[in-house]
Design a protein around this motif. Structure first.
Motif, mmCIF file in Angstrom:
data_model
loop_
_atom_site.group_PDB
_atom_site.id
_atom_site.type_symbol
_atom_site.label_atom_id
_atom_site.label_comp_id
_atom_site.label_asym_id
_atom_site.label_seq_id
_atom_site.Cartn_x
_atom_site.Cartn_y
_atom_site.Cartn_z
ATOM 1 N N UNK A 177 0.779 -1.187 0.116
ATOM 2 C CA UNK A 177 -0.063 0.029 0.117
ATOM 3 C C UNK A 177 0.793 1.226 -0.066
ATOM 4 N N UNK A 178 2.149 0.971 -0.206
ATOM 5 C CA UNK A 178 3.093 2.491 0.037
ATOM 6 C C UNK A 178 3.296 2.785 -1.145
ATOM 7 N N UNK A 179 3.830 4.255 -1.258
ATOM 8 C CA UNK A 179 4.229 5.003 -2.385
ATOM 9 C C UNK A 179 5.330 5.816 -1.807
ATOM 10 N N UNK A 180 6.136 6.449 -3.052
ATOM 11 C CA UNK A 180 7.163 7.337 -2.547
ATOM 12 C C UNK A 180 6.663 8.812 -1.946
ATOM 13 N N UNK A 181 5.471 8.922 -2.276
ATOM 14 C CA UNK A 181 5.018 10.248 -1.646
ATOM 15 C C UNK A 181 4.362 10.221 -0.142
ATOM 16 N N UNK A 182 5.146 11.241 0.544
ATOM 17 C CA UNK A 182 4.482 11.321 1.970
ATOM 18 C C UNK A 182 3.172 11.256 2.105
ATOM 19 N N UNK A 183 2.307 10.823 3.154
ATOM 20 C CA UNK A 183 0.970 10.811 3.180
ATOM 21 C C UNK A 183 0.173 10.441 2.091
ATOM 22 N N UNK A 184 0.381 9.652 1.034
ATOM 23 C CA UNK A 184 -0.295 9.267 -0.016
ATOM 24 C C UNK A 184 -0.056 7.475 -0.018
ATOM 25 N N UNK A 185 -1.160 6.725 -0.012
ATOM 26 C CA UNK A 185 -1.031 5.545 0.056
ATOM 27 C C UNK A 185 -1.972 4.961 -0.905
ATOM 28 N N UNK A 186 -1.786 3.557 -1.305
ATOM 29 C CA UNK A 186 -2.792 2.867 -2.162
ATOM 30 C C UNK A 186 -3.863 1.901 -1.454
ATOM 31 N N UNK A 187 -4.996 1.851 -1.807
ATOM 32 C CA UNK A 187 -6.072 1.143 -1.033
ATOM 33 C C UNK A 187 -5.683 -0.255 -1.404
ATOM 34 N N UNK A 188 -5.753 -1.272 -0.438
ATOM 35 C CA UNK A 188 -5.404 -2.584 -0.677
ATOM 36 C C UNK A 188 -6.206 -3.299 -1.633
ATOM 37 N N UNK A 189 -5.532 -4.462 -2.401
ATOM 38 C CA UNK A 189 -6.322 -5.116 -3.351
ATOM 39 C C UNK A 189 -7.314 -5.896 -2.583
ATOM 40 N N UNK A 190 -8.597 -6.117 -3.410
ATOM 41 C CA UNK A 190 -9.657 -6.811 -3.004
ATOM 42 C C UNK A 190 -10.183 -6.102 -1.743
ATOM 43 N N UNK A 191 -10.452 -4.977 -1.642
ATOM 44 C CA UNK A 191 -11.093 -4.271 -0.549
ATOM 45 C C UNK A 191 -12.256 -3.357 -0.733
ATOM 46 N N UNK A 192 -12.853 -3.158 0.250
ATOM 47 C CA UNK A 192 -13.959 -2.328 0.275
ATOM 48 C C UNK A 192 -13.873 -1.219 1.379
ATOM 49 N N UNK A 193 -13.745 0.062 0.912
ATOM 50 C CA UNK A 193 -13.337 1.176 1.977
ATOM 51 C C UNK A 193 -14.543 2.103 1.959
ATOM 52 N N UNK A 194 -15.280 2.327 3.069
ATOM 53 C CA UNK A 194 -16.298 2.964 3.190
ATOM 54 C C UNK A 194 -16.475 4.202 3.820
ATOM 55 N N UNK A 195 -16.554 5.408 3.426
ATOM 56 C CA UNK A 195 -16.394 6.699 4.098
ATOM 57 C C UNK A 195 -17.954 6.958 4.487
ATOM 58 N N UNK A 196 -17.957 7.458 5.911
ATOM 59 C CA UNK A 196 -19.326 7.671 6.381
ATOM 60 C C UNK A 196 -19.225 9.241 6.210
#
Length: 642
Positions: A177-196
């Protein structure tokens, strides 16, 4: 650009300030209300418009990529041709709720905005083949399938994380999930991320992960099952009213796709000259009764690749690996859909399985078809054989970064940069495609997606499941692709493989022995001289020799001298040293190509303060990173959701 860009939560930025998604001739749609704004770019063949609203309720659905079908309770149904992917997923959401994603087969990323519930769900497919990068701007969650555009969003202040940047420069990818930009990540594979949206909270769960469960069955059973599944996949995909183009090599993976097609397909072969590889590709196309277009890589092609491709990079490969963009007009002007045989070697030929090598002295090495099994994290990291590039002046040791980010969890699983594997077995076997952003050549796939709707049949869930049930011995000492080609089209099986010089329809022992004997024969007695020192008889040039013989890399680095000087983690003397050492006999093409890619990325120019990139001067961290908190997306059960 084909992709998604969204902002969720309190928003002070209008759509007119969103980063542009326009790259080619695709369609761009936008939506905004008081809490959600989304811009999408997509090919017209894949969707009519976005978002799609559910028939009942008040839910909006965006899908980037291609959904092939849906599986539930052991029953699989292909998506009807008359229903596009966003509409199909909207219908599934109405029937099954957000859990529908667990049964979806395809390569996609998605957004589901349920306005009645006040939630936004971000979806990734099994492999995370369309990465979703995310960061926070105040109380707003911002996400994009393209990290370069994410960094352009107002309020995002991009800076490099030196540890992960060093990993990219050394290994051509950013893991997990990491990237070379501070504070930026990738969502995991096979995932559902829900924002309330009301409570401004986020929950994430993962619905699938690879588990290697080999079946003790005869090899012939796997051949029969593969041929049946592959035939069904191709039949579901192909439509008579569309023209298909195939990236065709002289090997077996793309040949299998051509063999399985029941209608004409145009082959495209990219090469530096009409070498042995190109001539075999000609024979394959002719045997199938198909047209082959030869696409020559010229000096101008290399220059255009450096100009066009770095903006397509998500820190996953070299600029030159976006091979198709140099032939954009030829490809888009000829076909509706592009196909390739990518990932066949990873899934069915043991490409990722370590094997011992036997040295034959001046004649080279022979790879033995047995597994050199990796059992520990130390052995896994040692197998990467990584060194920090000499031009990186950031007091970072890449091997130490790897050790800090790969660990055994309390329950005995392996955490690799924020993605979990059941055991070391799955990490070794599946780590190059789960998530797909671990692949060092994903920029190749991304470049194809920008040009036309693109598919590789090997990333279908049904073939991934078969791969996870196939014993290691069959991957290393049999050839499933060759046996399948024989079943589909014996004419194509009679044409030799360009690398081995042996007909496809020969047994594995004959192929293995013939490959090494022919390699020795060509080494000692080859009389056909390539036109330039870096040209080869294979599909790709000798990049090590190209850097030595051509002034292209030297001149491109010199053009970026000011940018190098503006970035405190790069050392110009180190860049010169890396280049001069290469001229002296070391093999530093990987380090030099990856550096050039980094320097030509829009985000790098912005961080370095290049006015032409539309950015403002921003400073990189002045010292080594000592603490790097990971973005936390808490799960409903408090764990990783697996």
């Amino acid at each position: 650009m084909v992709g998604l860009f969204g902002a969720f939560g309190p928003r002070r930025v209008g759509l007119d300030e969103f980063p542009s998604m326009q790259w080619g001739g695709e369609r761009t749609d936008s939506f905004a209300d008081e809490r959600v704004a989304v811009t999408s770019g997509f090919h017209r063949l894949l969707a009519d418009e976005q978002p799609v609203r559910t028939v009942t309720g008040d839910t909006l659905v965006w899908i980037i990529g291609d959904v092939y079908g849906f599986e539930r309770n052991g029953s699989y149904q292909a998506r009807p041709d008359s229903i596009d992917s966003p509409t199909y997923c909207a219908n599934l959401y109405e029937s099954y709720g957000i859990d529908f994603v667990e049964g979806v087969n395809g390569q996609f990323a998605g957004i589901v905005y349920d306005r009645e519930k006040g939630t936004v769900s971000l979806l990734t497919d099994r492999l995370g083949s369309y990465p979703l990068f995310h960061t926070r701007v105040g109380d707003t969650l911002v996400c994009s399938t393209d990290i370069q555009t994410l960094a352009e969003y107002p309020g995002v202040d991009p800076k490099f994380d030196r540890d992960y940047l060093a990993e990219y420069l050394a290994l051509k990818r950013s893991f997990g999930v990491t990237t070379p930009l501070s504070g930026v990540e990738k969502l995991p594979p096979a995932s559902v991320t829900t924002v309330d949206l009301d409570g401004n909270t986020t929950e994430s769960r993962r619905y699938w992960r690879p588990e290697f469960t080999p079946r003790d069955e005869p090899f012939e059973n796997f051949v029969e099952e593969f041929v049946s599944r592959f035939r069904r996949i191709i039949d579901e995909w192909v439509r008579e009213d569309r023209t298909y183009g195939l990236l065709l090599s002289g090997g077996s993976d793309s040949r299998l796709v051509m063999a399985a097609m029941d209608q004409p397909v145009i082959g495209f072969h990219m090469n530096d000259w009409r070498n042995r590889e190109a001539r075999i590709a000609d024979r394959i196309a002719a045997a199938a009764g198909n047209e082959l277009l030869f696409l020559p890589r010229t000096d101008d092609y290399r220059r255009r690749s450096l100009e066009r491709n770095p903006p397509l990079s998500n820190f996953d490969g070299w600029y030159k690996q976006g091979y198709p963009t140099g032939f954009a007009e030829e490809l888009t002007g000829t076909v509706d859909v592009l196909l390739s045989g990518l990932y066949a070697d990873t899934l069915f030929k043991g490409h990722q399985i370590p094997s011992p090598k036997l040295s034959l002295g001046s004649f080279g090495n022979v790879t033995l078809p047995v597994e050199d099994r990796i059992r520990t994290i130390d052995e896994f990291i040692d197998g990467l054989a990584v060194e920090t590039p000499s031009y990186f002046d950031g007091d970072v040791d890449v091997e130490s970064v790897l050790r800090e980010n790969i660990s055994v969890t309390a329950d005995g699983e392996i955490d690799h940069h924020g993605v979990r594997y059941r055991s070391m077995r799955e990490l070794v076997l599946c780590g190059e495609y789960y998530p797909l952003s671990n692949d060092t050549e994903l920029i190749y796939t991304n470049s194809l997606r920008q040009l036309r709707p693109y598919r590789t049949p090997f990333l279908d869930n049904r073939l991934i499941d078969l791969h996870l049930s196939m014993p290691i011995r069959y991957q290393l000492r049999r050839n499933l692709m060759h046996r399948a080609i024989e079943r589909f089209d014996s004419r194509l099986a009679a044409v030799p493989h360009s690398e081995s010089g042996v007909r496809i329809d020969r047994s594995f022992p004959v192929e293995y022995a013939g490959k090494h004997l022919n390699a020795l024969r060509w080494k000692l007695f080859e009389r056909e001289e390539p036109p330039r020192p870096w040209c080869t008889h294979g599909p790709w040039p000798d990049d090590e020799e190209f850097v030595r013989q051509s002034e292209f890399v030297r001149d491109a680095l010199a053009d970026d001298r000011d940018l190098v000087d503006s970035l405190s983690f790069l050392d110009w003397d180190g860049v010169n040293r890396c280049y001069e050492d290469h001229l002296g006999g070391e093999e530093n093409a990987v380090e030099l190509y990856t550096l050039l890619t980094l320097l030509e990325m829009p985000v790098t120019k912005r961080i370095g303060g290049d006015a032409d990139a539309g950015g403002t001067p921003l400073s990189a961290p002045s010292g080594p990173t000592t603490e790097r908190p990971r973005l936390q997306l808490p799960t409903a059960d408090g764990g990783d959701g697996e």
